[in-house]
Scaffold this motif. Structure first.
Motif, PDB file in Angstrom:
ATOM      1  N   LYS A   3      10.640  -7.098   1.694  1.00 34.18           N
ATOM      2  CA  LYS A   3      10.286  -6.058   2.655  1.00 34.18           C
ATOM      3  C   LYS A   3       9.032  -6.431   3.436  1.00 34.18           C
ATOM      4  CE  LYS A   3       9.553  -1.061   2.898  1.00 34.18           C
ATOM      5  NZ  LYS A   3      10.680  -0.776   3.765  1.00 34.18           N
ATOM      6  N   ASN A   4       9.116  -6.324   4.789  1.00 36.05           N
ATOM      7  CA  ASN A   4       7.982  -6.639   5.665  1.00 36.05           C
ATOM      8  C   ASN A   4       7.328  -5.344   6.128  1.00 36.05           C
ATOM      9  OD1 ASN A   4       7.956  -9.617   6.101  1.00 36.05           O
ATOM     10  ND2 ASN A   4      10.087  -9.188   6.637  1.00 36.05           N
ATOM     11  N   ALA A   5       6.731  -4.631   5.231  1.00 35.21           N
ATOM     12  CA  ALA A   5       6.184  -3.324   5.572  1.00 35.21           C
ATOM     13  C   ALA A   5       4.891  -3.472   6.349  1.00 35.21           C
ATOM     14  CB  ALA A   5       5.947  -2.497   4.309  1.00 35.21           C
ATOM     15  N   LEU A   6       4.872  -2.926   7.552  1.00 29.97           N
ATOM     16  CA  LEU A   6       3.675  -3.018   8.397  1.00 29.97           C
ATOM     17  C   LEU A   6       2.521  -2.237   7.793  1.00 29.97           C
ATOM     18  CD1 LEU A   6       2.495  -4.075  11.011  1.00 29.97           C
ATOM     19  CD2 LEU A   6       3.311  -2.005  12.135  1.00 29.97           C
ATOM     20  N   SER A   7       2.852  -1.166   7.085  1.00 31.31           N
ATOM     21  CA  SER A   7       1.779  -0.380   6.470  1.00 31.31           C
ATOM     22  C   SER A   7       0.966  -1.221   5.501  1.00 31.31           C
ATOM     23  CB  SER A   7       2.384   0.822   5.736  1.00 31.31           C
ATOM     24  OG  SER A   7       3.309   0.389   4.756  1.00 31.31           O
ATOM     25  N   VAL A   8       1.614  -2.192   4.846  1.00 30.34           N
ATOM     26  CA  VAL A   8       0.900  -3.088   3.943  1.00 30.34           C
ATOM     27  C   VAL A   8       0.087  -4.101   4.726  1.00 30.34           C
ATOM     28  CG1 VAL A   8       1.181  -4.835   2.145  1.00 30.34           C
ATOM     29  CG2 VAL A   8       2.647  -2.818   2.142  1.00 30.34           C
ATOM     30  N   MET A   9       0.619  -4.534   5.868  1.00 28.75           N
ATOM     31  CA  MET A   9       0.016  -5.613   6.624  1.00 28.75           C
ATOM     32  C   MET A   9      -1.124  -5.180   7.537  1.00 28.75           C
ATOM     33  SD  MET A   9       1.429  -8.322   5.635  1.00 28.75           S
ATOM     34  CE  MET A   9       2.866  -8.909   4.757  1.00 28.75           C
ATOM     35  N   LEU A  10      -1.236  -3.898   7.820  1.00 30.88           N
ATOM     36  CA  LEU A  10      -2.254  -3.455   8.774  1.00 30.88           C
ATOM     37  C   LEU A  10      -3.658  -3.821   8.304  1.00 30.88           C
ATOM     38  CD1 LEU A  10      -0.985  -0.006  10.069  1.00 30.88           C
ATOM     39  CD2 LEU A  10      -1.162  -2.159  11.299  1.00 30.88           C
ATOM     40  N   ALA A  11      -3.899  -3.710   7.019  1.00 34.79           N
ATOM     41  CA  ALA A  11      -5.221  -4.070   6.508  1.00 34.79           C
ATOM     42  C   ALA A  11      -5.501  -5.541   6.738  1.00 34.79           C
ATOM     43  CB  ALA A  11      -5.305  -3.752   5.017  1.00 34.79           C
ATOM     44  N   VAL A  12      -4.457  -6.366   6.563  1.00 39.93           N
ATOM     45  CA  VAL A  12      -4.598  -7.792   6.831  1.00 39.93           C
ATOM     46  C   VAL A  12      -4.897  -8.014   8.300  1.00 39.93           C
ATOM     47  CG1 VAL A  12      -3.442 -10.031   6.724  1.00 39.93           C
ATOM     48  CG2 VAL A  12      -3.016  -8.324   4.941  1.00 39.93           C
ATOM     49  N   ALA A  13      -4.228  -7.241   9.159  1.00 43.11           N
ATOM     50  CA  ALA A  13      -4.417  -7.403  10.605  1.00 43.11           C
ATOM     51  C   ALA A  13      -5.864  -7.148  10.987  1.00 43.11           C
ATOM     52  CB  ALA A  13      -3.499  -6.445  11.367  1.00 43.11           C
ATOM     53  N   MET A  14      -6.467  -6.155  10.368  1.00 39.51           N
ATOM     54  CA  MET A  14      -7.843  -5.818  10.722  1.00 39.51           C
ATOM     55  C   MET A  14      -8.814  -6.908  10.294  1.00 39.51           C
ATOM     56  SD  MET A  14      -7.318  -3.206  12.382  1.00 39.51           S
ATOM     57  CE  MET A  14      -6.188  -1.855  12.585  1.00 39.51           C
ATOM     58  N   VAL A  15      -8.464  -7.622   9.239  1.00 42.77           N
ATOM     59  CA  VAL A  15      -9.332  -8.698   8.763  1.00 42.77           C
ATOM     60  C   VAL A  15      -9.047  -9.995   9.506  1.00 42.77           C
ATOM     61  CG1 VAL A  15      -9.949 -10.089   6.773  1.00 42.77           C
ATOM     62  CG2 VAL A  15      -9.529  -7.645   6.490  1.00 42.77           C
ATOM     63  N   ALA A  16      -7.733 -10.329   9.605  1.00 43.65           N
ATOM     64  CA  ALA A  16      -7.365 -11.611  10.216  1.00 43.65           C
ATOM     65  C   ALA A  16      -7.453 -11.577  11.720  1.00 43.65           C
ATOM     66  CB  ALA A  16      -5.940 -11.986   9.801  1.00 43.65           C
ATOM     67  N   SER A  74      15.763  -5.125  11.851  1.00 40.50           N
ATOM     68  CA  SER A  74      15.529  -4.816  10.445  1.00 40.50           C
ATOM     69  C   SER A  74      14.045  -4.573  10.197  1.00 40.50           C
ATOM     70  CB  SER A  74      16.039  -5.968   9.570  1.00 40.50           C
ATOM     71  OG  SER A  74      15.741  -5.723   8.207  1.00 40.50           O
ATOM     72  N   TYR A  75      13.199  -5.414  10.793  1.00 38.47           N
ATOM     73  CA  TYR A  75      11.760  -5.241  10.665  1.00 38.47           C
ATOM     74  C   TYR A  75      11.319  -3.916  11.288  1.00 38.47           C
ATOM     75  CZ  TYR A  75       6.766  -5.992  11.503  1.00 38.47           C
ATOM     76  OH  TYR A  75       5.416  -5.849  11.548  1.00 38.47           O
ATOM     77  N   VAL A  76      11.835  -3.612  12.457  1.00 39.03           N
ATOM     78  CA  VAL A  76      11.501  -2.354  13.120  1.00 39.03           C
ATOM     79  C   VAL A  76      11.872  -1.168  12.237  1.00 39.03           C
ATOM     80  CG1 VAL A  76      12.112  -0.857  15.059  1.00 39.03           C
ATOM     81  CG2 VAL A  76      11.627  -3.271  15.464  1.00 39.03           C
ATOM     82  N   ASN A  77      13.045  -1.228  11.618  1.00 39.53           N
ATOM     83  CA  ASN A  77      13.524  -0.120  10.799  1.00 39.53           C
ATOM     84  C   ASN A  77      12.677   0.061   9.546  1.00 39.53           C
ATOM     85  OD1 ASN A  77      15.512   1.970  10.620  1.00 39.53           O
ATOM     86  ND2 ASN A  77      16.460   0.847   8.924  1.00 39.53           N
ATOM     87  N   GLU A  78      12.059  -1.038   9.066  1.00 34.58           N
ATOM     88  CA  GLU A  78      11.217  -0.957   7.882  1.00 34.58           C
ATOM     89  C   GLU A  78       9.810  -0.447   8.196  1.00 34.58           C
ATOM     90  OE1 GLU A  78      11.392  -4.920   6.505  1.00 34.58           O
ATOM     91  OE2 GLU A  78      13.438  -4.752   5.710  1.00 34.58           O
TER      92      GLU A  78
END
Length: 546
Positions: A3-16, A74-78
């Motif tokens: 699963k490519n959940a953006l909610s998980v990745m947002l924190a990474v986005a703010m750092v990276a 699929s990514y959009v739907n997740e």
């Protein structure tokens, strides 16, 4: 697939990432579309739909995914928290660029019908990880089903749209698209009808016709102002005297005993063609021709400059970015000179260039300044890429990018970069229109990117004019661009600005989104910790764009 959940990745986005990339609301309205001189016969475009919400995220936003329609949806739907229901987005294109990045464009739809100007662009890096998500979308609107109540046909819509221009002589059958717009949070089904005419003057309008009631919802002008023989022909060479008195080498075509301003040497399906309107308000007019291949009399000066400079603009975009003409698909670059009688304007009409001769006092021949020619043709590049809405901050960015590339293209030619010259930065070059404005008064210009305040433009957000004209507030991003180029040079600036325009800006992008777009472009080309990103941050900080 994991699963490519953006909610998980947002924190990474703010750092990276390179800053805080929250969604940004689009700005308000502005009026007016004259750049070099006013034209009271042209109505201003009017806002007819709600502002959209800007999305701009950067960082590691996914695990590896497939760059296919199925993989993206699929990514959009997740990640419904950002995108909503995947059924409301449709993949319209998937393209891989020269850096190995994949660009996927999605349109926001209602019952398979697109919402005007609403789109999301997802960028995958070489490894298939999403690095950027940008877009302009309508987050909230009322549920409707009036598309089922449609009463008008395309033919009806065309008739209604044509009635808005009763005196116009249409050049072709109007083009029609069925779309939704959102006004007061309510979707309205419309026909978007393009009306293009050249008599009694030139007009290019998109008219929104309510598909249920037949009412005119709004109309926008596609014109961007700044204050042929069928005989067999062969490629030939010649020379001509330009507006500034210099001699230019010309690519011509010979038909019988006539030399014509038709350049067939460019590697594109179209041609570079230069016409004259013979001081009438018509287009395209007649191909400029001569019995000799030497176009060295006064009557030819405007056409020589237009023809030669159009070739310079083509070469710039082709040589640096492998862009095949203005639309990227090889379209002809057509110019009409000697338009009207002492006409104090030049403009991109959505299809070709139009140049007046000027009145000889306030302006001379408008084709006589390469940065003016490049400015207008870059409007065509913008239309065929980011398509920045011509209002408020997105409209000011539309103008600013044309000014920036106007200067960059002129310096590219001035320092003979095409043939190995050194492309140096000189602050004195960063003006627009200096070679055609007040020809008898040296040292002035229409705009200065080095110091916008010289010509009544703001140079900092502290002086931003709410609801101001797009040609006024463009001074702020213009100043930022000048500072970027001063720090990293012209070539790097050109490469970053082009990639931002064609990959990271969308319909409603505002100044803040432009800063982030430029950072993303610089990151792609020069790396996440590059001096180029530092230069962009410093420049935009100095003009108050956060």
């Amino acid at each position: 697939m994991k699963k490519n959940a953006l909610s998980v990745m947002l924190a990474v986005a703010m750092v990276a990432g390179t800053g805080c990339f929250n969604g940004v609301l689009a700005s308000g309205t502005s009026s007016g579309n004259a750049v070099y001189a006013s034209n009271n016969n042209i109505q201003n475009s009017t806002r007819y739909q709600d502002k959209k919400t800007n999305i701009f995220l950067q960082g590691k936003l996914s695990n590896k995914i497939e760059a296919t329609e199925q993989g993206i949806l699929s990514y959009v739907n997740e990640n419904k928290s950002l995108f909503g229901d995947a059924s409301k987005l449709k993949v319209v294109s998937i393209e891989k660029d020269e850096l190995g990045y994949t660009k996927i464009k999605l349109a926001q739809i209602i019952n398979t019908i697109p919402i005007d100007g609403s789109e999301v662009i997802i960028h995958l890096d070489k490894s298939g990880i999403i690095k950027n998500i940008v877009g302009s979308i309508n987050n909230k609107y009322k549920s409707i089903d009036n598309y089922k109540a449609q009463t008008l046909t395309e033919k009806d819509a065309i008739k209604i749209a044509k009635q808005q221009f009763n005196s116009a002589k249409l050049e072709e059958q109007p083009k029609v698209k069925k779309q939704f717009i959102v006004k007061d949070n309510t979707p309205i089904l419309v026909y978007k009808v393009n009306i293009y005419y050249t008599q009694p003057e030139i007009g290019n309008w998109n008219v929104m016709v309510n598909a249920v009631s037949g009412d005119i919802v709004g109309k926008t002008s596609n014109i961007r102002y700044d204050e042929l023989t069928k005989a067999k022909s062969t490629a030939d060479k010649g020379t001509g005297t330009a507006v500034d008195g210099s001699t230019k080498e010309l690519n011509l075509s010979k038909s019988g005993s006539s030399y014509q301003m038709i350049d067939t040497t460019k590697p594109m399906s179209g041609q570079v063609k230069t016409y004259t309107a013979n001081n009438k308000k018509t287009e395209p007019g007649t191909i400029v021709s001569n019995s000799s291949n030497r176009f060295n009399t006064e009557v030819f000066k405007a056409s020589v400059s237009a023809h030669y400079y159009s070739g310079v603009v083509y070469d710039f975009y082709k040589n640096l970015f492998n862009r095949n003409s203005i639309d990227g698909k090889g379209m002809s670059i057509e110019s009409t000179t000697h338009y009207g009688n002492k006409y104090n304007n030049a403009f991109w009409d959505g299809r070709q260039m139009i140049y007046g001769d000027g009145d000889g006092s306030r302006f001379t021949y408008f084709s006589g300044d390469l940065d003016v020619v490049a400015h207008e043709l870059t409007h065509g590049v913008t239309t065929n890429s980011a398509d920045l809405e011509y209002y408020d901050q997105s409209g000011a960015l539309n103008e600013s990018f044309s000014d920036v590339f106007g200067v960059l293209i002129q310096t590219y030619d001035r320092y003979n970069v095409k043939n190995g010259g050194s492309w140096r930065f000189d602050a004195k070059d960063w003006v627009v229109g200096d070679e055609i404005y007040t020809p008898n008064k040296p040292g002035d210009a229409l705009r200065s990117l080095a110091d916008p305040t010289l010509y009544n433009q703001p140079a900092n957000m502290s002086d931003y004019e709410d609801g101001g004209d797009v040609h006024t507030n463009s001074g702020i991003p213009n100043k930022a661009a000048f500072l970027v180029a001063k720090s990293i040079g012209c070539e790097k600036t050109a490469r970053i600005y082009y990639r931002a325009l064609t990959n990271y800006l969308t319909y409603n992008s505002d100044f803040s989104a432009a800063r982030k777009a430029l950072i993303s472009a610089a990151s792609d080309i020069y790396g996440d910790s590059s001096n180029e990103i530092e230069a962009i941050n410093s420049a935009f900080d100095s003009v108050g764009i956060r």
